[in-house]
Design an enzyme around this catalytic site. Structure first.
Site, PDB file in Angstrom:
ATOM      1  N   HIS A   9    -130.040  -8.944   7.872  1.00 31.60           N
ATOM      2  CA  HIS A   9    -130.112 -10.357   7.591  1.00 31.60           C
ATOM      3  C   HIS A   9    -131.065 -11.101   7.340  1.00 31.60           C
ATOM      4  CE1 HIS A   9    -129.038 -14.880   7.896  1.00 31.60           C
ATOM      5  NE2 HIS A   9    -127.932 -14.220   8.695  1.00 31.60           N
ATOM      6  N   ASP A  62    -111.130  -7.607  -3.112  1.00 33.66           N
ATOM      7  CA  ASP A  62    -109.667  -6.107  -3.506  1.00 33.66           C
ATOM      8  C   ASP A  62    -109.934  -5.339  -4.064  1.00 33.66           C
ATOM      9  OD1 ASP A  62    -107.661  -4.884  -3.933  1.00 33.66           O
ATOM     10  OD2 ASP A  62    -107.364  -7.027  -4.763  1.00 33.66           O
TER      11      ASP A  62
END
Length: 329
Positions: free
Chosen positions: A153, A317
């Site tokens: 992070h 995708d």
């Protein structure tokens, strides 16, 4: 769910990349120092799943050329400050398998079901010694595939992490990275001299309730309601907390719009001037470790709200369709 690791390698950028130290801004350094984990679940890819891992590794080595800081490591520089060493050591890529089927887990509503689908980071004295980017591809017996990602992070927030993942998807599908990452953090340096123009409650320890108050007020009067707003600029993280406060008794006794209004009022105050003031405030702190955000800061009666509703998780995708489900372990 029993998961068996079958292979683990470091994937390096396929071409040479810049080797230098990347300055880390104050706002990055006070973020939670963890790997943010996401698991994507896909039904059986077309044409089987035997070469899914190799396809992903090949594309990963290519996309890491543009996103080369993700192939680096955290270090402590000569001044004692945390920095990013862009050394090209690579991202961790784990292959695994399970005898479970996707349908065994319903809608994966329990985060614990996803834990074994993402590699675990290693920390020593609050400092990660793991790669910035950790990937795990897990094959289900039904032919489905889980892709787990863990990204440090300090280097990348949700929006910029998704920018990386969706760019990786593009490369798998034979496309070019359409939006290159901006890795220069120098725009986030404090002003000289620093000018703090606003109070910054977002960096103060949240209030706590005295035990006698808890006994008297089971409705948790005295709580703080926080809403996090984050703006990401392609691996150049800019995060600031809008921090509205109120009495919990007021919150529970008023309609929902009352709390929403409090949050919106606080968010509306955050603009470039407020952000610059926050960066300058952090520059003046003698020890940034004292204001690092920790998960234990948001225990009852305090809370943090971080909306992911507009983030494009389901755009991931890789050529076999969008994920059936995604979750945060």
């Amino acid at each position: 769910m029993d998961v068996t690791v079958t292979d683990s390698v470091l994937v390096k950028p396929v071409n040479s990349t810049p080797h230098h130290q990347l300055w880390v801004s104050n706002i990055d350094l006070v973020m939670v120092r963890v790997h943010s984990a996401i698991a994507y679940i896909y039904r059986r890819p077309p044409n089987g799943d035997s070469n899914v891992a190799e396809i992903l590794k090949d594309a990963l080595s290519k996309v890491l050329v543009d996103f080369y800081p993700l192939a680096g490591r955290l270090i402590v520089d000569a001044s004692g400050r945390i920095a990013v060493d862009c050394n090209g050591e690579g991202a961790l890529f784990v292959e695994a398998m399970t005898n479970s089927s996707i349908d065994d887990f319903g809608d994966f509503t329990s985060p614990s079901q996803l834990t074994t689908l993402v590699p675990s980071a290693t920390y020593e004295n609050g400092f990660t010694i793991s790669p910035f980017l950790m990937i795990q591809v897990t094959k289900f017996k039904c032919g489905g595939v889980a892709l787990g990602t863990g990204i440090q992070h300090i280097l990348s927030d949700g929006a910029s992490s998704l920018h990386f993942v969706n760019s990786w998807c593009d490369v798998v599908r034979g496309l070019q990275v359409h939006l290159l990452p901006q890795v220069d953090r120098s725009p986030l340096r404090a002003r000289n001299p620093p000018r703090v123009n606003f109070p910054h409650e977002e960096f103060a320890p949240p209030p706590t309730l005295l035990q006698e108050e808890i006994m008297k007020r089971p409705q948790l009067e005295g709580s703080i309601l926080t809403e996090e707003t984050v703006c990401a600029n392609h691996h150049c993280l800019v995060g600031i907390l809008a921090t509205p406060t109120d009495i919990a008794g007021e919150i529970v006794s008023n309609p929902l719009w009352y709390s929403a209004e409090k949050i919106l009022e606080s968010i509306s105050k955050i603009d470039d001037g407020y952000l610059r003031s926050g960066l300058d405030f952090l520059e003046l702190q003698p020890d940034l470790n004292a204001v690092v955000r920790r998960n234990d800061m948001y225990k009852c009666p305090n809370m943090v709200i971080n909306s992911w509703t507009c983030l494009p998780f389901y755009d991931a995708d890789f050529g076999w369709g969008r994920p059936t489900m995604m979750g945060h372990p």
